[in-house]
Each structure stands twice: as structure tokens, then as C-alpha cells.
Design an enzyme around this catalytic site. Structure first.
Site, PDB file in Angstrom:
ATOM      1  N   LEU A 192      20.665  53.396 -10.502  1.00 19.45           N
ATOM      2  CA  LEU A 192      20.591  53.881 -11.886  1.00 19.45           C
ATOM      3  C   LEU A 192      20.781  52.754 -12.894  1.00 19.45           C
ATOM      4  O   LEU A 192      20.014  52.629 -13.845  1.00 19.45           O
ATOM      5  CB  LEU A 192      21.649  54.950 -12.124  1.00 19.45           C
ATOM      6  CG  LEU A 192      21.293  56.350 -11.657  1.00 19.45           C
ATOM      7  CD1 LEU A 192      22.393  57.319 -12.049  1.00 19.45           C
ATOM      8  CD2 LEU A 192      19.974  56.806 -12.230  1.00 19.45           C
ATOM      9  N   ALA A 193      21.805  51.933 -12.693  1.00 16.67           N
ATOM     10  CA  ALA A 193      22.080  50.876 -13.662  1.00 16.67           C
ATOM     11  C   ALA A 193      20.951  49.854 -13.678  1.00 16.67           C
ATOM     12  O   ALA A 193      20.440  49.493 -14.745  1.00 16.67           O
ATOM     13  CB  ALA A 193      23.412  50.204 -13.344  1.00 16.67           C
TER      14      ALA A 193
ATOM     15  N   HIS B 165      37.153  60.563  -1.167  1.00 19.51           N
ATOM     16  CA  HIS B 165      36.720  61.934  -1.461  1.00 19.51           C
ATOM     17  C   HIS B 165      37.248  62.878  -0.384  1.00 19.51           C
ATOM     18  O   HIS B 165      37.091  62.614   0.797  1.00 19.51           O
ATOM     19  CB  HIS B 165      35.185  61.961  -1.500  1.00 19.51           C
ATOM     20  CG  HIS B 165      34.654  63.165  -2.193  1.00 19.51           C
ATOM     21  ND1 HIS B 165      34.723  64.428  -1.650  1.00 19.51           N
ATOM     22  CD2 HIS B 165      34.049  63.311  -3.396  1.00 19.51           C
ATOM     23  CE1 HIS B 165      34.171  65.280  -2.495  1.00 19.51           C
ATOM     24  NE2 HIS B 165      33.756  64.628  -3.558  1.00 19.51           N
TER      25      HIS B 165
ATOM     26  N   ARG C 187      41.188  65.260  -6.358  1.00 23.33           N
ATOM     27  CA  ARG C 187      40.668  64.528  -5.201  1.00 23.33           C
ATOM     28  C   ARG C 187      41.708  63.670  -4.489  1.00 23.33           C
ATOM     29  O   ARG C 187      41.880  63.764  -3.274  1.00 23.33           O
ATOM     30  CB  ARG C 187      39.539  63.593  -5.636  1.00 23.33           C
ATOM     31  CG  ARG C 187      38.232  64.291  -5.867  1.00 23.33           C
ATOM     32  CD  ARG C 187      37.155  63.302  -6.257  1.00 23.33           C
ATOM     33  NE  ARG C 187      35.920  64.034  -6.547  1.00 23.33           N
ATOM     34  CZ  ARG C 187      34.782  63.455  -6.938  1.00 23.33           C
ATOM     35  NH1 ARG C 187      34.725  62.153  -7.095  1.00 23.33           N
ATOM     36  NH2 ARG C 187      33.708  64.169  -7.167  1.00 23.33           N
TER      37      ARG C 187
END
Lengths: 245, 228, 637
Positions: free
Chosen positions: C43-44, C266, C330
Site C-alpha cells: 500500500l505505501a 494477534h 489483543r
């Protein structure tokens, strides 16, 4: 379980290739298909040989990198599953498994099971986008989109660009790939503006890249790990006709 | 998106499939009309039908004028596309597994070739009447003085060999239409997810009905049921 | 050295707009004279390369995948946050800012986080304009869902594939620039070195992963968008190709590495089933809304679930956190799972797993309701495990997922090496010690679409284009270094595979620098990692040559870097004598076992300067000052 693998080995694009036999011993049912290949490769490396080269990355069925034809079927016989999510419990002890790269003129072999799929990127470059500059766009809710249209666009946008459709097509055609992108963008008002240029640009590019023509065999839909539908190809054909009026 | 000059319909991959579909559907329509006309043979009406048809000279020529280019276009693009497809995928896989394609869909070029060869034979036989001139309709009149088309047909089809040629070729036609009829709707964009199963079944049914309608003639003649 | 984040002055809400007015610009006619290198196409990277190309810069983009559509951003499921306040539930830029900085346990830079919240709305507008098919309601408006760590619904989503759709949007923008000729993309190319000339980043050295050819590219600025380093744990939810090499080699060339110890584990992933396991798959956190987490009370209880009566089950989250129960955040859920497994109550052959049980919800709501909510997740679980979660509980276990640490950057996303910019997960800047769900996508796109186009101009405006040609001595040296490393790896011809070393490193990291860390465990890691590294350089087996496609060689180089980087992580965790966010030090907890932050002594960014392998890196600090938020203790009891 113990398996026999017949794997396509080819040093480089120009080198000749052939199927080599490997024994995969002590394979656990819980392994994924690629983990089974990892085990075989570790054995090859320990013996000083060149491991089997194959493309893979996310190993969770979304990046579209993995690409192997297993017993004649891209991604293997399990429906709507990429190779990385195919698990060994679907095989039996003593099975012989044929593993080959995607075939097709537009997908030349790079090495072993790795092929060059950059033709798909060039298809997108030939029109698979909306010509929007960063910034200067209206508020996201300024243009309403009927839910049905948004859902159709999303159904089409599920495509992960793995190329299984091309590999499965007896003609090596990329119609499903192009249809998915054309449908996604043609279903949205933002993409409608350039619909004509897009559909013609992408269709012409498909032939330029050496993909075959669509004979409506529908092998592509059957092989697609995301279940992209051939009804989008009908839509593509409609969009093409529309582009002339 | 920069504007570029795109290929014309006749050189575009989708454009050519659309032309294939249009010409294919024209020929299906022709096949249907033809078999309806042929069916007059069951109630001894073939000679009368033929005579009436030949009185409509403009219609006959108009049909020929349309159908011949359609046929040539269909054949030309069919061969061209098949050659391209072959070069786009030169080899199959070590294990042959077909998921959705059918024998019919994979052999369109061969069923098409068979139909083309048959068409030449069929025209030589019953239109130009050069294959068995002794039974030619143009040379033999029926009781009413009309060219004896029915006599020519029955004479020919009484031969097992000729009947088998017809039956075999019609099987080719069936295979061609079993895929072609439904496929033409997809190529013309006349399909969607809901309609797709119906179109597939419908196309297959059309092919089957046309096949049965045609194949009954040589079958019934060779079995001696239709005697003219 | 005390680092300066170069945050603009003025009121928080005006910092970014004021700063933009102060930044220098590059004349449109001059833009094409500047060459910018963008490494990475997630994305970046994709959004940065596309935006810079649109502006008219000459962009050379590199990615290790065969196509820029495959960066691991694609695997993000849940969504992307934005402060649109479409549902009228009280959201605002300030609230998004506040939730993010609090979620990060007050270890991020205020001004950066505020800017992130500020541009979040433009991201949604941009993506919609690109044709990203976000979920909509029947009236045609965009739909929102809620996510952990927030009391408003601000998450935009595209089914369970938001990351995929956003990446394809950025990829389409990138493709458009490729067609326009402003961006030249080099796929299957791995950056192996940063070239620094006279203290400035001037280019990179890459290896063509098909031919093996090593070449250098010169540029006026370099942007690293190469993601995180969770694969230091060997097993993580990251893609197989995710690695630390690009950022780590930049670190070795002088860039500071900030907060490497901040890693996010996670809680709901499918547990490993054996030694061969190559990666862990994440199951959406939303499952905890209807699933109850438990383990048998008895240790090593091998009975099937149906034979364990309710009173012999330990619903430990409900027991320990009665008010949040199974919905504890989380980090807490992850740590608790580890604790019960350490006690020997874990399930499965490895003892590293807990049950996530839907039986009660199915009884209460019916199977159809559960199917409607989680059908696709149950399907995915069955595809991987072959088990039907409607009939038996899911097995889950925490897994490394995201890394908040990264190369140090200032407010302009520029590292301490002038001309080197770092974007997305590869930098350290916005998430502090813990990242909230649906914020990673937001940051990647904010950096690429809306920050770098402004800040890079300010740097370029002060630079003469093409100042250092690729014939410069430093480029040759860089290539020689890379070649030497390759030769060295190939010449060892030992007995153990790269994977074996990576697996071993992962075990050390997971056991000692994982969910819970102590001085003792960290010192153990600091002793064990250099030993393993030494073994690696003596006994690794890498076959083939450097002049061909060689996946073993690629992996070997990455694992070699992880073997050094792991040490840096442990060192950072050791110096941070407090618990915060994803960094939990056993010595620093409250009586109820909660994280105890030490704002007085540790409210700073730890930025490490490399002093060479085997030598202790030097710690630099950037003090964190909070003007607009009050530091508070998180409690979920």
C-alpha cells in the site's frame, strides 16, 4: 504417507525442461501442499541439489502468487482453493502427483514451476484503472452507488490475478481476467466514463500479448480459486459492443 | 486514459467471436427452415415444396447471397481463431483433466471441418446433382411432371453407405451446435449468471432437436419406412 | 544524541496545514529532472510511486514479488479507519487521533498521529474515486463497522478483503503511471544495499531475482516502503517473502532503527500443527464476539471436547477479566493464552493452543445465525484444518502479526540519513507500542498518497538533480559488498538448511522476545542469537549459484539479516524497563498482571545506531511530549 512426485524441472526460459521424479516420504496429512514441497526441497538441498523453484508468498490464498498445475488442474482439484490452501489430507498414501507450471504462450517459464505473468500487469496498464489524480476528488458519499452494482463490482474484484484461468483455458485466453476488471469498473459510476476506451484497450492488448481467444469452454470459472463467474465474460462482450455505439 | 486507435471488429478477438456468433445463429436459423422444408418428405410433399421454392427465385437468391458470405466468414474466422488458439497454448498437461469443457466444445474446429466437407458433398449431391446423375431430380420428373426431388433423395439414402455418411455428418452437426448454439449467446453478451444454466440447456436442446429432425430422414429411409 | 522529530509548532489541529504552507515546492517543469527510487509495492509503496509519478517525477519502483499487486497489504481483512463520522455517532478527527494514540499506549508522536487522523478522510474519497468497491447500504451510501479499541463505527470495508481492494486500487494508479511512462517498475528485484554518498542517500543496489544480476540505481531520493519484520519469529501471519533486509541494510548504512521491540501478537490465529509449518493464518478477531475461549482445567488433558464437562473447563478470559471477558484487547488475550499454555493446560499435540468455542452461541442463536455472521471464516478454518467448527471448537493460538517498530523518521518521514524516506509499516512513526485494528491500511495510504508528495518536494527543492551519477565510486563499492556476501553464503557448503536456522531463530525469539519478556529471557536471547549466527556462517548449506534464480540464496540473505536484527530487538526490549502495548516485561506489571508503563523514564522513542556486527549499537532518544492528551492507564477489568 509416502508419495511420488513428477515435477517439471527447467533451468531457465530457453533451457529444455522435463518431468523428474521425487519421493516425498513421511508426509503428514495436516501439511499444506506447499509445505510438502518445502520438505522435499529441504531434502534436495541437504543432498546438495537445486531445490524445486516455485512461486508462493502469502500462503493464505489472497496474494495470487502460487501457481502450480496439479494433476492437470491449476491449483489442484479442490474447488475454490489456491495451491497454498490445498492440504495433503486430500491425497492418499502411494499417490503419484504431477506438478507442472502454468502453460500458455503469454506465460513463458522462468524456472521450474515459475512462470512470467507480467502480461497480466500489462493488461491492467492498457486500461484497467480509473484515470484519477491523487487528491481533488469528491466526498466518498457524493456519488451514490446502488448496492447491487457495488456488490457486482466486488464479486468481480475478487480476482487475485493468479492466472489460473489462463492456465486452465484450452486456448490460453485471459478473458476471465479481463472480464473481471472490466466488469468491476463498468459497474461503478467512477469507471463508466472511460468504459469504452478501457474495454477496447484491454481486449486488443490481450491479443498483442499472445493470449488466445475465448471459446466459452468455461474451464476458467471452474479453475478460479475465487469463483469469478463467466457471466462477467458475457458482460465484457456487451461492453465491447456498447463501445461501438 | 489516452485515446488509441483500436482494432476493428474483424481483427479484435471479441469482435470476431461476435461475428462467429451472428453468422452461426444465421446458419442455425437456416438449418431449422431447411429441416422444416425437408419434413415434407414424410407426407410426399417434398416435390411440391421444392417446386414452390424454386418459383420464389428472388428469395432463393437472396438467401444464397446472404448465407454464402456468412458461411465463408464463419469458416474463415473459425479457422483463424483456432490457429491462434493453438499457438497460444501449444501443449496440454501430463494429466488431462477437464473441469467444465466438453468433447463438443473442444472439437469445434473438427466438427466444423466435418460439416464443411459434408456441405460440399451435400451440395454436389442434391443441388448440383453431379454425384449420382442417374437419379438427378432435374433429369427425372414425378407423376405430376415436377422434378422428382423425393425420388432422388430416397434413391440416395437407400444406400447404407450414403445414409451412414449423412448420419455421421449430422452427428458432427449435433456436436457443433451442442456447444455452438449456447456459446453464441455468451459471445453476444446475451447471458448472465441466472440465465446461464438455462442457455446451456436450451442450446443443447436446440442441437438435439435439429439433429433428430434431420437424422430421421436417412434413418427412416434406410429402414424402408419412408418410401416416397 | 537527542533526536528531533521536527514537528511543526502551533496548535495540534493546524500543524499539518501550516507545515504544508511552509514546505518548499518543485517547479512542474523541473520535476521530471528528479529521479526518485521507491522500494516495495504494498500500500505505501504503490501509492507513493503512483502519486509521485502523477506529479511528474521520474520514479524507479522496485518490488520483490512478480507483480506489484501482491504486496502483503493484500492480506489485510478487516478494514480501514477514517474519521468521516458518516454514522453520526460522534466521531471526529480528534477522536480518531485520541483512540490511536491511546491504543498505542502513549508511545507515538502526537503530531504524526494527528496528521494521520486528519488525512484519513481523503483516503476514503481517493479510494472510492479509483473504483474500490467498499461495502454499501441499500441507499447506496458507504457502510461502516466497528472495530476494537474504539466506541464508534469508523471502519470502511470491502467484505473480508479490504487490504486486497485497497492495494488493487493503488496498483491500478501505479499501472496508470507505468502506462504514462513516469514510473518504471522492476519486479522480482530485491534491494540489497542502500548507497550513501557524503552522508546522503543516493541510490540502492538490487539483485535481479531472475538473472541474479546485481546492479545499482542512482537517484535524488530513496523511499523505503518495505513492510515489517514479524518473520523474525519464523512463524507469523506475514507472507513468506516479508523480511527486514531493506530496512536492516539501511540501518547498517547509518539509518536509525526505532523501537524494534514493539511487535504485535494477534490472539486469534490457527495454531501450528507440526515442525514443517511454514506460516500462521489469522482468523478475524470478530470471532471473539460469539466464541468463548477456554482450556481444560487439568493439565495435558487429552480427552475429546465432548467428554470434558463444563466444570472442568477454564474460561480463563471470563475468569480474569469479568467485564471485558472474551473481548479483552489483543495483547491481553494473547498473553493470557500463553500463560495457560505455559501452565500445561494447552490443547492439541503441541500443547500450544486454546479452544474458541461456539457451542453456547449456536445453542442460543442457532447455527444459521452463526453461519450468517462467520460463514466464510468457518469455511476457511475447515479448508486449513479439515475440522468443522460448528461441531467442535476452533483451536486458536496467538501469532506475530505486525511490527510497530521500524526505521526512525521525522515528521517529514525522512530518516536521519538525508534523502532516505521511510513509509508504511517500515517506519516506526504512528502506532506507538500497539496498533489498533484497521489502522495499518490507513497509515500506508496516508504516507503514500498524502504525506510524501508534499514532504519529498521540500527535500528535493534543496537538491540539484542528478548530483551523484551511478558511476560514482560508492555504487561500485556497494555492488562489491553485495557480491562478496553472496559469494560468502554460497561458499560455506555446510550441513544445515537456511530454513533450519530460521526455525531455530524463530524459536529463540518466540520463547524469549515474544509475548512476555524478562531480563532473564532477553539476556538468554542475547547470548543465544550470536551463537546461532556463528553456527549459520559456518554450517549453512546454500546450493546453486548467484547468477540464476535461486530462492535458497534469497532466503539465506534474509535470514542472515534476521540473525543480526533479532539481537537488536532483544537489546531494545532489554533497555525498555517498562511494559507498554505489545511490549510486556514480566518484571513490570501491576498486581493483577497488567502492563505497567513508566512514563517518567521511558516516554521516548528508542532509536538505535549501528556500530557494526557484534558491536553494541548506540541508543539515541527522541523524547515524546504530549500537549493535547493526558496520559492514562489502560484497564479492561
Amino acid at each position: 504417507m509416502d508419495l511420488t512426485l513428477m515435477v517439471w524441472r527447467q533451468k531457465s526460459a530457453d533451457a529444455p525442461g522435463k518431468l523428474d521424479q521425487y519421493a516425498a516420504k513421511g508426509i503428514s496429512r495436516e501439511m499444506s501442499f506447499l509445505e510438502m514441497l518445502d520438505v522435499v526441497n529441504e531434502g534436495i538441498v541437504k543432498a546438495g541439489g537445486d531445490p524445486i523453484a516455485f512461486d508462493h508468498d502469502c500462503r493464505e490464498g489472497i496474494c495470487g502468487t502460487c501457481s502450480q498445475v496439479i494433476n492437470g488442474v491449476p491449483h489442484g482439484i479442490e474447488e475454490r482453493t489456491t495451491v497454498c490452501q490445498l492440504h495433503m489430507r486430500h491425497f492418499k498414501d502411494g499417490d503419484t502427483i504431477y506438478i507442472e507450471p502454468w502453460h500458455g504462450k503469454a506465460f513463458p517459464v522462468v524456472r521450474d514451476l515459475i512462470v512470467d505473468r507480467s502480461a497480466l500487469d500489462r493488461l491492467i496498464q492498457s486500461g484497467g484503472y480509473v484515470s484519477v489524480h491523487t487528491g481533488g476528488v469528491p466526498d466518498a458519499n457524493a456519488i451514490l452507488i446502488p448496492k447491487g452494482d457495488a456488490d457486482t463490482a466486488m464479486d468481480a474484484a475478487e480476482c487475485i490475478g493468479c492466472g489460473a484461468c489462463v492456465a486452465a483455458c484450452p486456448n490460453g485466453s485471459a478473458m476471465l481476467f479481463v472480464a473481471a476488471k472490466v466488469t468491476q469498473l463498468a459497474s461503478l459510476p467512477q469507471g463508466r466514463v472511460e468504459a469504452s476506451e478501457r474495454v477496447r484497450g484491454m481486449i486488443d492488448k490481450m491479443s498483442d500479448e499472445g493470449f488466445g481467444n475465448c471459446s466459452n469452454h468455461y474451464e476458467c470459472q471452474a479453475a478460479c480459486p475465487k469463483g469469478v463467474k463467466v457471466s462477467f465474460i458475457a458482460k465484457l462482450n456487451r461492453e465491447y459492443m456498447k463501445s461501438w455505439f | 486514459m489516452p485515446e488509441t486507435v483500436s482494432r476493428g471488429i474483424g481483427s479484435s478477438t471479441v469482435g470476431r467471436k461476435i461475428l462467429m456468433a451472428v453468422t452461426g445463429q444465421m446458419m442455425i436459423l437456416f438449418a431449422v427452415i431447411h429441416v422444416v422444408g425437408n419434413s415434407t418428405i414424410y407426407f410426399s410433399g417434398l416435390n411440391s415444396y421444392a417446386e414452390h421454392l424454386h418459383e420464389l427465385v428472388p428469395l432463393v437468391w437472396a438467401t444464397r447471397f446472404v448465407m454464402l458470405p456468412a458461411l465463408l466468414l464463419h469458416v474463415f474466422f473459425g479457422v483463424q481463431l483456432a490457429l491462434e488458439n493453438n499457438s497460444a497454448k501449444e501443449s496440454g498437461y501430463s494429466v488431462n483433466t477437464n473441469l467444465r469443457s466438453t468433447f463438443a466444445s473442444r472439437n469445434m474446429i473438427w466438427s466444423g471441418t466435418l460439416i464443411a466437407a459434408f456441405l460440399v458433398y451435400h451440395l454436389m449431391h442434391f443441388t448440383f446433382q453431379v454425384i449420382s446423375p442417374e437419379a438427378a431430380a432435374s433429369a427425372n420428373a414425378d407423376a405430376l411432371g415436377r422434378p422428382d426431388v423425393a425420388g432422388m433423395v430416397i434413391y440416395a439414402l437407400r444406400s447404407y453407405v450414403v445414409s451412414l455418411v449423412y448420419i455421421f455428418s449430422l452427428t458432427g452437426l449435433f456436436l457443433h451446435l451442442a456447444h455452438g448454439a449456447q456459446s453464441s449467446f455468451q459471445s453476444l453478451g446475451l447471458s448472465n449468471e441466472g440465465a446461464e444454466p438455462a442457455i446451456s440447456k436450451g442450446g443443447y436442446s436446440v442441437a438435439l432437436v435439429i439433429f433428430i429432425a434431420y437424422v430421421l430422414i436417412p434413418v427412416l429411409v434406410v429402414l424402408g419406412i419412408v418410401k416416397g | 544524541m537527542i533526536l528531533d522529530g521536527k514537528c511543526p509548532s502551533g496548535p495540534l489541529a493546524e500543524k499539518w496545514s501550516r507545515h504544508r504552507n511552509d514546505l518548499k515546492l518543485v517547479n512542474p517543469a523541473n520535476k521530471r529532472k528528479y529521479r526518485i527510487i521507491v522500494v516495495g509495492a504494498g500500500l505505501a509503496g504503490a501509492s507513493a510511486a503512483a502519486s509521485l509519478g502523477e506529479l511528474g517525477y521520474n520514479v524507479e519502483a522496485f518490488c520483490s514479488q512478480d507483480s506489484p499487486r501482491r504486496g502483503h497489504s493484500i492480506a489485510a481483512q478487516g478494514g480501514i479507519n477514517a474519521a468521516k463520522n458518516y454514522p453520526n455517532d460522534g466521531d471526529s478527527v480528534f477522536r480518531l487521533f485520541h483512540d490511536t494514540i491511546k491504543g498505542g499506549d502513549f508511545r507515538a508522536r502526537e503530531a504524526n498521529v494527528y496528521r494521520l487522523a486528519e488525512v484519513s478522510n481523503s483516503i476514503i474519497d481517493q479510494c472510492v474515486a479509483q473504483g474500490v468497491p467498499f461495502a454499501r447500504d441499500y441507499a447506496g451510501y458507504l457502510d461502516n463497522r466497528s472495530f476494537g479499541g474504539a466506541q464508534v463505527s469508523r471502519t470502511f470495508y470491502a467484505r473480508g478483503q479490504t487490504g486486497q481492494q485497497l492495494l488493487l486500487g493503488a496498483y491500478s494508479a501505479l499501472s496508470r503511471q507505468q502506462a504514462a511512462g513516469t514510473v518504471r517498475l522492476h519486479p522480482r528485484s530485491e534491494m540489497l544495499d542502500l548507497v550513501v554518498v557524503d552522508g546522503k542517500a543516493r541510490g540502492i543496489t538490487v539483485r535481479d531475482m531472475v538473472t541474479g544480476e546485481v546492479s545499482s540505481y542512482a537517484a535524488d531520493a530513496v523511499c523505503l516502503c518495505t513492510g515489517g519484520y514479524a518473520n523474525v519469529f519464523y512463524l507469523s501471519t506475514n507472507a513468506m517473502g516479508s523480511n527486514v533486509t531493506a530496512t536492516y541494510r539501511a540501518y547498517k548504512k547509518g539509518a536509525f532503527f526505532a523501537n524494534p521491540c514493539y511487535t504485535q501478537i494477534h490472539p486469534t490465529c490457527i495454531p501450528a500443527s507440526g515442525d514443517y509449518q511454514s506460516k500462521l493464518t489469522l482468523m478475524s478477531e470478530s470471532l471473539r464476539n460469539d466464541g468463548r475461549v477456554w482450556v481444560p482445567k487439568q493439565k495435558s488433558d487429552n480427552r475429546p471436547v465432548s467428554e470434558i464437562p463444563d466444570e472442568e473447563r477454564d474460561y480463563y478470559l471470563e475468569r480474569k477479566y469479568p467485564s471485558f471477558g472474551n473481548l479483552a484487547p489483543r495483547d491481553i488475550a494473547s498473553r493470557s493464552a500463553k500463560e495457560v499454555c505455559d501452565e500445561g493446560q494447552g490443547i492439541g499435540t503441541s500443547g500450544r493452543g486454546v479452544y474458541l468455542d461456539f457451542a453456547d452461541s449456536i445453542k442460543r442463536l442457532g447455527q444459521d445465525a452463526i453461519r450468517e455472521r462467520y460463514g466464510n471464516l468457518f469455511e476457511m478454518y475447515e479448508r486449513i484444518t479439515g475440522e468443522d467448527a460448528y461441531k467442535q471448537p476452533m483451536r486458536i493460538y496467538p501469532a506475530p502479526h505486525y511490527t510497530m517498530g521500524g526505521l526512525w523518521v521525522d515528521y517529514n518521514l525522512e530518516s536521519n540519513v538525508p534523502g532516505l524516506f521511510v513509509l508504511g509499516e517500515a517506519n516506526f512513526s504512528d502506532h506507538g507500542a500497539n496498533r489498533l485494528g484497521a489502522s495499518a491500511l490507513m497509515q500506508g495510504l496516508a504516507d503514500g498518497y498524502f504525506v510524501i508528495p508534499y514532504t519529498i518536494a521540500n527535500f528535493l527543492a534543496r537538491t540539484t538533480p542528478g548530483e551523484v551519477p551511478s558511476e560514482h565510486e560508492e555504487f561500485r563499492k556497494s555492488r562489491e559488498e553485495v557480491d562478496a556476501l553472496t559469494k560468502r553464503l554460497l561458499s560455506i557448503k555446510g550441513t544445515r538448511t537456511v530454513n533450519e536456522f530460521h526455525r531455530e531463530l524463530g524459536r529463540i525469539m518466540w520463547d524469549n522476545v515474544g509475548m512476555a519478556r524478562s531480563q532473564q529471557s532477553l539476556e538468554r536471547a542475547l547470548q543465544r542469537i550470536p551463537e546461532l549466527r556463528a553456527e549459520f556462517w559456518e554450517d549453512v548449506q546454500v546450493t546453486g549459484s548467484g547468477a540464476e534464480l535461486n530462492q535458497e540464496l534469497e532466503r539465506a540473505g534474509r535470514v542472515a539479516d534476521f540473525l543480526e536484527f533479532g539481537e537488536l530487538m532483544a537489546r531494545d526490549a532489554l533497555q525498555r524497563r517498562e511494559s507498554c502495548g505489545g511490549h510486556f516485561r514480566e518484571e513490570f506489571q501491576t498486581e493483577d498482571g497488567e502492563a505497567r508503563r513508566d512514563d517518567e523514564n521511558f516516554s521516548y522513542v528508542a532509536a538505535w545506531e549501528s556500530k557494526g556486527v557484534g558491536r553494541n549499537p548506540e541508543l539515541h532518544k527522541e523524547p515524546l511530549e504530549f500537549e493535547d492528551v493526558t496520559l492514562a492507564v489502560r484497564s479492561y477489568k
